[in-house]
Scaffold this motif. Structure first.
Motif, PDB file in Angstrom:
ATOM      1  N   ARG A 345       0.836  -1.190   0.000  1.00 31.40           N
ATOM      2  CA  ARG A 345       0.000   0.000   0.000  1.00 31.40           C
ATOM      3  C   ARG A 345       0.876   1.247   0.000  1.00 31.40           C
ATOM      4  NH1 ARG A 345      -5.058  -0.402  -1.796  1.00 31.40           N
ATOM      5  NH2 ARG A 345      -5.778  -2.496  -1.325  1.00 31.40           N
ATOM      6  N   GLY A 346       0.550   2.203  -0.878  1.00 29.26           N
ATOM      7  CA  GLY A 346       1.286   3.452  -0.919  1.00 29.26           C
ATOM      8  C   GLY A 346       0.849   4.400   0.171  1.00 29.26           C
ATOM      9  N   ASP A 348      -0.532   7.163  -0.132  1.00 27.75           N
ATOM     10  CA  ASP A 348      -1.819   7.773  -0.455  1.00 27.75           C
ATOM     11  C   ASP A 348      -2.960   6.766  -0.410  1.00 27.75           C
ATOM     12  OD1 ASP A 348      -1.149   6.260  -2.634  1.00 27.75           O
ATOM     13  OD2 ASP A 348      -1.529   7.826  -4.124  1.00 27.75           O
ATOM     14  N   ILE A 352       0.948  -0.274  -4.845  1.00 33.25           N
ATOM     15  CA  ILE A 352       2.225  -0.276  -5.561  1.00 33.25           C
ATOM     16  C   ILE A 352       2.627  -1.725  -5.784  1.00 33.25           C
ATOM     17  CG2 ILE A 352       4.659   0.402  -5.492  1.00 33.25           C
ATOM     18  CD1 ILE A 352       3.860   2.624  -3.539  1.00 33.25           C
ATOM     19  N   ARG A 359       7.710  -1.205 -12.119  1.00 32.19           N
ATOM     20  CA  ARG A 359       7.038  -0.751 -10.906  1.00 32.19           C
ATOM     21  C   ARG A 359       5.857   0.130 -11.279  1.00 32.19           C
ATOM     22  NH1 ARG A 359       7.905  -1.736  -5.978  1.00 32.19           N
ATOM     23  NH2 ARG A 359       7.513  -0.348  -4.221  1.00 32.19           N
ATOM     24  N   SER A 361       2.120   2.098  -9.965  1.00 35.03           N
ATOM     25  CA  SER A 361       1.366   2.655  -8.854  1.00 35.03           C
ATOM     26  C   SER A 361      -0.007   3.076  -9.358  1.00 35.03           C
ATOM     27  CB  SER A 361       2.097   3.871  -8.269  1.00 35.03           C
ATOM     28  OG  SER A 361       1.336   4.458  -7.234  1.00 35.03           O
TER      29      SER A 361
END
Length: 470
Positions: A345-346, A348, A352, A359, A361
């Protein structure tokens, strides 16, 4: 009687404040030229590109008008501007308008406060010289509507609504939140997204970025339409007029479809990560925390652990055999496999993950089995097909003309038994200040009219029984 026709007018208005003691001020101007169906979509202050002399004349004219009628309170005097050289009076709106935040952001004045203070009998403490613009502000009206269908209003539940946070110069005015219903009884506005910048270009780019980073799921909106409009080169150049949207075919621009394979894989990762969190939480609460039957990696005795995920993506079924690996997954879609690692979890709240070494998001919003995926600037809805769920089916409404939206029947233009030609208007609905005409799809006969003028109807109900000519 002849009326002057202006081919490419700008719609410019002047904000006024008038107290009960005879003092009237104008609080500069706003451009409201960007409109669809004669309703404003984008507003900005000050109106860009106006000659200073014309701007001063319009402000003075607005003040004289308010003085002549003894006006008290906040009001807006609206004009059509011709070739940035002449202006013509349209009307005065005797209230605060939707777009008043752009004036507040460039003047630093709270217009609601002043409206209340004036109503309480207070005198204006400002002089005209105190009113000056600092920077530039632009507002976009975010609506639950479908630009691809003539901006038809949309109703339903907001499964998700999230705006960017902690951005300098960004203001969000909204009366709804995640879980609220957009009903047919009020204007379908979701929010006003307003940005301020030191100049117009900074404010414009800030608005475009804020719209791009807004996340909505559950119903159609004009979000992508607004971003497309604000990023258009002609809008950036300030070439504004009331036919702008039609001239540049803004509503016809389709949202990016995105990489279907990447979006599906991203949706799969979101589902798997959510399941893993739930299973781990359940295992933590279980009497035997080390039971293999509570593991989140699809463990099997004497066999390779795997899950199966199946999606409906716009009518196309996509199935993954999911194998759990150290730190990730392998998604076997039949023709090729996708490797996933580092899912997390990012900051925000987004997701991710590294998918096939890249990579990525994004955000995945789950509303029951319906997943809304935001990835690489694309938005896509995918249906998660749970094992054992009944197959989805669709019914063709042959012979039935149905309501495209909830609304009220305002005109019935035919009678049962009447023969009509193709495209003949049959019935007119009104919803949220807009009318929609139901027309004959072919030459044929009206067989039934279940509703009369004044009846309320729901989306999808049969409005006209129709039999096409053979």
């Amino acid at each position: 009687l002849l009326e002057r026709y202006i081919a490419r007018p700008r719609h410019v208005e002047v904000q006024v404040l008038a107290d009960a003691h005879g003092k009237v001020l104008h609080l500069l101007d706003r451009d409201c030229s960007i409109q669809r169906r004669h309703q404003k979509v984008i507003e900005e202050a000050p109106a860009p590109g106006l000659p200073d002399s014309l701007r001063a004349e319009m402000g003075a004219a607005a003040v004289r008008l308010a003085q002549a009628i003894g006006y008290v309170g906040a009001g807006t005097v609206e004009f059509l501007v011709e070739n940035d050289s002449a202006f013509h009076f349209i009307e005065m709106n005797t209230r605060l308008q939707v777009e008043h935040p752009v004036t507040e952001m460039v003047t630093g004045l709270d217009l609601v406060e002043w409206q209340l203070r004036i109503a309480a009998g207070e005198a204006l403490t400002l002089s005209q010289e105190d009113v000056a613009a600092s920077g530039h502000a632009v507002e976009a009206r975010l609506y639950a509507e479908d630009p691809a269908r003539g901006f038809l209003p949309q109703t339903g539940r907001l499964a998700h609504l999230a705006f960017p946070e902690n951005r300098a110069g960004l203001r969000i005015d909204s009366g709804v939140e995640t879980g609220d219903e957009i009903t047919p009884f009020y204007d379908p506005m979701i929010a006003k997204v307003v940005t301020w910048g030191e100049d117009r270009e900074r404010a414009r780019l800030a608005l475009a970025d804020a719209l791009a980073d807004t996340r909505i799921a559950g119903l159609n909106t004009n979000l992508f339409f607004l971003e497309t409009l604000v990023r258009h080169p002609a809008f950036a150049d300030g070439a504004l007029h009331t036919h702008f949207i039609d001239e540049h075919s803004i509503a016809a621009v389709e949202p990016p479809a995105g990489d279907a394979e990447a979006i599906r894989a991203f949706a799969a990762v979101a589902v798997l990560e959510n399941r893993t969190r739930r299973l781990k939480a359940r295992q933590e609460r279980a009497p035997d925390r080390f039971s293999p039957w509570g593991r989140a990696d699809a463990w099997r005795l004497n066999n390779r652990g795997s899950d199966r995920l199946e999606f409906d993506d716009g009518g196309e079924t996509m199935a993954y055999e999911v194998f759990h690996t150290d730190g990730g997954y392998r998604l076997d879609g039949g023709e090729r496999a996708v490797s996933v690692s580092g899912a997390a979890r990012g900051a925000d709240g987004g997701l991710i993950a590294e998918i096939d070494g890249r990579r990525q998001s994004g955000t995945v919003i789950a509303d029951g089995d319906r997943l809304t995926v935001f990835l690489d600037g694309a938005r896509r809805e995918i249906l998660l097909i749970e094992p054992g769920a009944a197959a989805m089916s669709s019914e063709v409404a042959g012979g039935r003309l149905t309501s495209p939206m909830p609304g009220t029947v305002v005109r019935v233009l035919v009678e049962a038994g009447q023969t009509v030609r193709k495209d003949a208007p049959l019935i007119v609905l009104e919803a949220m200040k807009m009318e929609h005409t139901i027309a004959a799809p072919a030459d044929g006969t009206v067989e039934s009219l279940p509703f009369a003028v004044g009846d309320r109807v729901e989306e999808g109900v049969e409005l006209v029984g129709f039999r096409a000519a053979t």
